[in-house]
Design an enzyme around this catalytic site. Structure first.
Site, PDB file in Angstrom:
ATOM      1  N   LEU A 124      -0.608   0.611   5.093  1.00  0.00           N
ATOM      2  CA  LEU A 124       0.194  -0.407   5.757  1.00  0.00           C
ATOM      3  C   LEU A 124      -0.566  -1.713   5.918  1.00  0.00           C
ATOM      4  O   LEU A 124      -0.006  -2.797   5.754  1.00  0.00           O
ATOM      5  CB  LEU A 124       0.647   0.101   7.131  1.00  0.00           C
ATOM      6  CG  LEU A 124       1.414   1.428   7.157  1.00  0.00           C
ATOM      7  CD1 LEU A 124       1.864   1.748   8.570  1.00  0.00           C
ATOM      8  CD2 LEU A 124       2.595   1.398   6.201  1.00  0.00           C
ATOM      9  N   ASN A 177     -14.439   0.649   4.503  1.00  0.00           N
ATOM     10  CA  ASN A 177     -14.800   0.777   3.099  1.00  0.00           C
ATOM     11  C   ASN A 177     -14.847  -0.613   2.477  1.00  0.00           C
ATOM     12  O   ASN A 177     -13.838  -1.139   2.014  1.00  0.00           O
ATOM     13  CB  ASN A 177     -13.775   1.663   2.380  1.00  0.00           C
ATOM     14  CG  ASN A 177     -14.203   2.014   0.965  1.00  0.00           C
ATOM     15  OD1 ASN A 177     -14.884   1.242   0.292  1.00  0.00           O
ATOM     16  ND2 ASN A 177     -13.800   3.187   0.499  1.00  0.00           N
ATOM     17  N   SER A 182       2.914   2.728  17.055  1.00  0.00           N
ATOM     18  CA  SER A 182       3.647   3.800  16.373  1.00  0.00           C
ATOM     19  C   SER A 182       4.807   4.191  17.264  1.00  0.00           C
ATOM     20  O   SER A 182       4.730   4.079  18.490  1.00  0.00           O
ATOM     21  CB  SER A 182       2.743   5.010  16.143  1.00  0.00           C
ATOM     22  OG  SER A 182       3.518   6.143  15.763  1.00  0.00           O
ATOM     23  N   TYR A 212      -3.112  11.395  20.070  1.00  0.00           N
ATOM     24  CA  TYR A 212      -2.635  10.291  19.249  1.00  0.00           C
ATOM     25  C   TYR A 212      -1.452   9.595  19.914  1.00  0.00           C
ATOM     26  O   TYR A 212      -1.394   8.358  19.978  1.00  0.00           O
ATOM     27  CB  TYR A 212      -2.236  10.787  17.858  1.00  0.00           C
ATOM     28  CG  TYR A 212      -1.660   9.701  16.978  1.00  0.00           C
ATOM     29  CD1 TYR A 212      -2.488   8.771  16.364  1.00  0.00           C
ATOM     30  CD2 TYR A 212      -0.286   9.597  16.768  1.00  0.00           C
ATOM     31  CE1 TYR A 212      -1.969   7.765  15.560  1.00  0.00           C
ATOM     32  CE2 TYR A 212       0.242   8.597  15.975  1.00  0.00           C
ATOM     33  CZ  TYR A 212      -0.600   7.686  15.367  1.00  0.00           C
ATOM     34  OH  TYR A 212      -0.074   6.685  14.575  1.00  0.00           O
ATOM     35  N   LYS A 214      -1.427   5.608  21.044  1.00  0.00           N
ATOM     36  CA  LYS A 214      -0.477   4.599  20.591  1.00  0.00           C
ATOM     37  C   LYS A 214       0.341   4.038  21.752  1.00  0.00           C
ATOM     38  O   LYS A 214       0.754   2.873  21.721  1.00  0.00           O
ATOM     39  CB  LYS A 214       0.426   5.175  19.504  1.00  0.00           C
ATOM     40  CG  LYS A 214      -0.279   5.350  18.165  1.00  0.00           C
ATOM     41  CD  LYS A 214      -0.896   4.047  17.673  1.00  0.00           C
ATOM     42  CE  LYS A 214      -1.515   4.172  16.289  1.00  0.00           C
ATOM     43  NZ  LYS A 214      -2.123   2.899  15.831  1.00  0.00           N
ATOM     44  N   THR A 266       3.349   5.925   2.733  1.00  0.00           N
ATOM     45  CA  THR A 266       2.100   5.424   2.171  1.00  0.00           C
ATOM     46  C   THR A 266       1.592   6.407   1.118  1.00  0.00           C
ATOM     47  O   THR A 266       2.119   7.516   0.953  1.00  0.00           O
ATOM     48  CB  THR A 266       1.040   5.276   3.269  1.00  0.00           C
ATOM     49  OG1 THR A 266       0.750   6.569   3.813  1.00  0.00           O
ATOM     50  CG2 THR A 266       1.528   4.356   4.383  1.00  0.00           C
TER      51      THR A 266
END
Length: 350
Positions: free
Chosen positions: A104, A125, A239, A254, A258, A289
């Site tokens: 996203l 990364n 979310s 989680y 959120k 995704t």
């Protein structure tokens, strides 16, 4: 003749609604072998409204994450091409997207570029971020052959949960672009484990990326804007899990994280309103995704279960977030702050 069994009203809601590329705390690698789906619970009163401890999903290791591809065919904006309100333009602005090298975050960053902005991709990364920065510029040049100026897209490393790493990254972005006008906090991940057996170090890592990471980057960008005495815009990626309790997969930490992100956006929108900084939240639902597709390939029944509960009848695509994020970052939403925009196909209103 087939008998259709009623599915749970909120089955497997947003298993991976806002996954990006921040480093997971991971111990179980993905395998090529197709896993055995969890056993269906014998229907009984209330069974479809409960979590199922047999459902367990670990976030994959960094080297197991699939690479994402920039969106093509997004159209050319501007007078006499696809005219729209000038207030939607992001020309002259620099936006930072955390978790921006995949999923996203990558597509929302591309939406910023198509809308005229320059972009700083922040990711754990760095190599993937560099590849994607180059790809975004190449895609833009190919689809806008008459453009007088190519966007500036840079790649930066940061562990969003580490204050020192965030400050170092901020300095690097400002040195490269001269300023920051907008922020999209897309770094985050989810896992599914029952609460009584969820290791506390995993929970701390999850909260560190999803909540601390959002807070650290938001406050760093706010300080920069206040020092410049400049207005700014921020979009936190929450979310729909922050507004509902997901079933049947257990993911209490989680969901709570959120919910924290959503209310953090509301709280900071009030605190920073006097400084001209608008803060809003986007809460995606099911988004297809590359990583979600990999999980669905291993569990083909899941997609049918998920889409049966979405009023629009299909999962969202990452590019469905390009418009909402552009709207909330632009002057078109100048009187919108503290809002939570749910992009879920109507899931949370049923």
């Amino acid at each position: 003749m087939f008998l259709l069994r009623a599915l749970p009203r909120r089955s497997l809601a947003s298993l991976l609604p806002a996954i990006t590329t921040s480093r997971p705390f991971h111990t179980t690698p993905l395998r090529n072998k197709k896993p055995t789906p969890p056993p269906l619970e014998t229907p009984s009163a209330g069974s479809y409204a409960r979590t199922n401890e047999s459902i367990s999903v670990s976030y994959p290791a960094e080297d197991a994450l699939p690479s994402s591809t920039p969106v093509t065919g997004t159209g050319r904006a501007g007078a006499n091409v696809l005219p729209t309100l000038a207030t939607f333009s992001l020309q002259g602005r620099v936006a930072v997207v955390t978790g921006g090298a995949r999923g996203l975050g990558l597509v929302m960053g591309q939406g910023i570029v198509v809308s005229g902005g320059d972009l700083a991709i922040v990711d754990l990364n760095k190599d993937e971020a560099v590849r994607q920065a180059k790809s975004i510029v190449e895609t833009f040049a190919r689809e806008h052959p008459g453009a007088k100026k190519l966007p500036k897209v840079t790649a930066h490393y940061a562990d969003v949960s580490d204050p020192t790493s965030v400050e170092t990254c901020m300095a690097e972005i400002i040195a490269a672009h001269g300023k920051i006008d907008s922020l999209v906090t897309s770094a985050g991940f989810t896992e599914n484990f029952e609460a009584i057996s969820y290791p506390i170090d995993r929970i701390r890592k999850l909260w560190g990326v999803n909540v601390d990471g959002t807070y650290l980057f938001a406050t760093a960008v706010a300080r920069h804007l206040m020092e410049r005495k400049s207005k700014g815009t921020m979009v936190f990626i929450g979310s729909m899990s922050g507004a509902i309790v997901n079933v049947p997969q257990p993911q209490a930490p989680y969901n709570a994280a959120k919910a924290a992100v959503r209310h953090l956006a509301a709280s900071l929108s009030v605190e920073w309103a006097k400084a001209g900084i608008r803060v809003n939240c986007i809460s995606p639902g099911y988004m297809l995704t590359a990583l979600t597709q990999k999980i669905l390939d291993d569990n083909p029944d899941l997609k049918q279960q998920w889409t049966s509960l979405i009023p629009q009848g299909h999962m969202g695509n990452p590019e469905d977030l390009m418009g909402p994020v552009t709207f909330l970052l632009s002057d078109a939403s100048g009187y919108v702050t503290g809002a939570d925009l749910r992009v879920d196909g109507g899931y949370t209103v049923t």
